[in-house]
Design a protein around this motif. Sequence first.
Motif, PDB file in Angstrom:
ATOM      1  N   UNK A  51       0.850  -1.191   0.000  1.00  0.00           N
ATOM      2  CA  UNK A  51       0.000   0.000   0.000  1.00  0.00           C
ATOM      3  C   UNK A  51       0.883   1.237   0.000  1.00  0.00           C
ATOM      4  N   UNK A  52       0.967   1.867  -1.173  1.00  0.00           N
ATOM      5  CA  UNK A  52       1.791   3.044  -1.372  1.00  0.00           C
ATOM      6  C   UNK A  52       1.092   3.918  -2.400  1.00  0.00           C
ATOM      7  N   UNK A  56       3.189   4.854  -7.880  1.00  0.00           N
ATOM      8  CA  UNK A  56       4.477   4.166  -7.737  1.00  0.00           C
ATOM      9  C   UNK A  56       4.361   2.657  -7.930  1.00  0.00           C
ATOM     10  N   UNK A  57       3.148   2.184  -8.113  1.00  0.00           N
ATOM     11  CA  UNK A  57       2.925   0.743  -8.234  1.00  0.00           C
ATOM     12  C   UNK A  57       2.622   0.352  -9.673  1.00  0.00           C
ATOM     13  N   UNK A  58       3.046  -0.835 -10.048  1.00  0.00           N
ATOM     14  CA  UNK A  58       2.652  -1.369 -11.359  1.00  0.00           C
ATOM     15  C   UNK A  58       1.161  -1.712 -11.298  1.00  0.00           C
ATOM     16  N   UNK A  63      -3.547  -3.908  -8.370  1.00  0.00           N
ATOM     17  CA  UNK A  63      -4.674  -4.849  -8.274  1.00  0.00           C
ATOM     18  C   UNK A  63      -4.547  -5.715  -7.012  1.00  0.00           C
ATOM     19  N   UNK A  64      -3.323  -6.152  -6.726  1.00  0.00           N
ATOM     20  CA  UNK A  64      -3.077  -6.940  -5.496  1.00  0.00           C
ATOM     21  C   UNK A  64      -3.403  -6.114  -4.261  1.00  0.00           C
ATOM     22  N   UNK A  69      -6.690  -4.213   0.497  1.00  0.00           N
ATOM     23  CA  UNK A  69      -7.420  -3.121   1.162  1.00  0.00           C
ATOM     24  C   UNK A  69      -8.876  -3.521   1.362  1.00  0.00           C
ATOM     25  N   UNK A  70      -9.503  -4.057   0.316  1.00  0.00           N
ATOM     26  CA  UNK A  70     -10.913  -4.454   0.402  1.00  0.00           C
ATOM     27  C   UNK A  70     -11.133  -5.503   1.497  1.00  0.00           C
ATOM     28  N   UNK A  71     -10.150  -6.402   1.632  1.00  0.00           N
ATOM     29  CA  UNK A  71     -10.282  -7.482   2.621  1.00  0.00           C
ATOM     30  C   UNK A  71     -10.029  -6.994   4.049  1.00  0.00           C
TER      31      UNK A  71
END
Length: 210
Positions: A51-52, A56-58, A63-64, A69-71
């Motif tokens: 979580x950033x 900065x994330x691919x 998606x991961x 976060x949802x969980x």
Amino acid sequence: MGFMSLDYEDKYYSPKVKFIAGCDEAGRGCLLGPLVAAAVILPEGFKCDLINDSKKLTEKKREEAYKIIKENAIAVGVAIIPPEKVDEINVLEASRLGMEIALDDMKHDYDIVLTDAVKLYHINKYQENIIKGDAQAQCIAAASIIAKVTRDHICYELDKKYPEYNIKKNKGYGTKDHLEALAKFGPVKGLHRFSYKPVKDSMIEKVFLF
């Protein structure tokens, strides 16, 4: 993948502050599609390296992180502001409106709000508007990921309807291929943001061309 610790909100937790809502948006600079805002409350002490700041994330990592976060989040709220509304009230006001709607959409009480540098006018809780907040506070970074992934999914659907603009690839940003498509096909009502200069310019070009 290790990132710097996003622990800005930790200083706020106390017996009186249990629920901290982070807010952010995605799609502010896009020439088409909605602006999407999100609000997230994470459990106190929750940390995840994925979580950033969503930029900065691919895409795969986003998606991961979205699933994590949802969980794990206590509450997640989302607001989708259509392009016509962005044109009507301007993109900054659309960001404010989106964050306020997303806070309501969480359907969960909160003690304070942290935003990514956008002051909200219609909430009666303490707020802090942090410059580059999505790179400092875990809850804002989480909101940026929820907003970005939600918007990307909308873009994939728009791409099926309007394949000529290559939305799946450019996500509505003013890339070379998008600008070329605008020059060739012109903007679409209900899809493009007509208050944005490249969209306006493409209309003028069409008038002169024909």
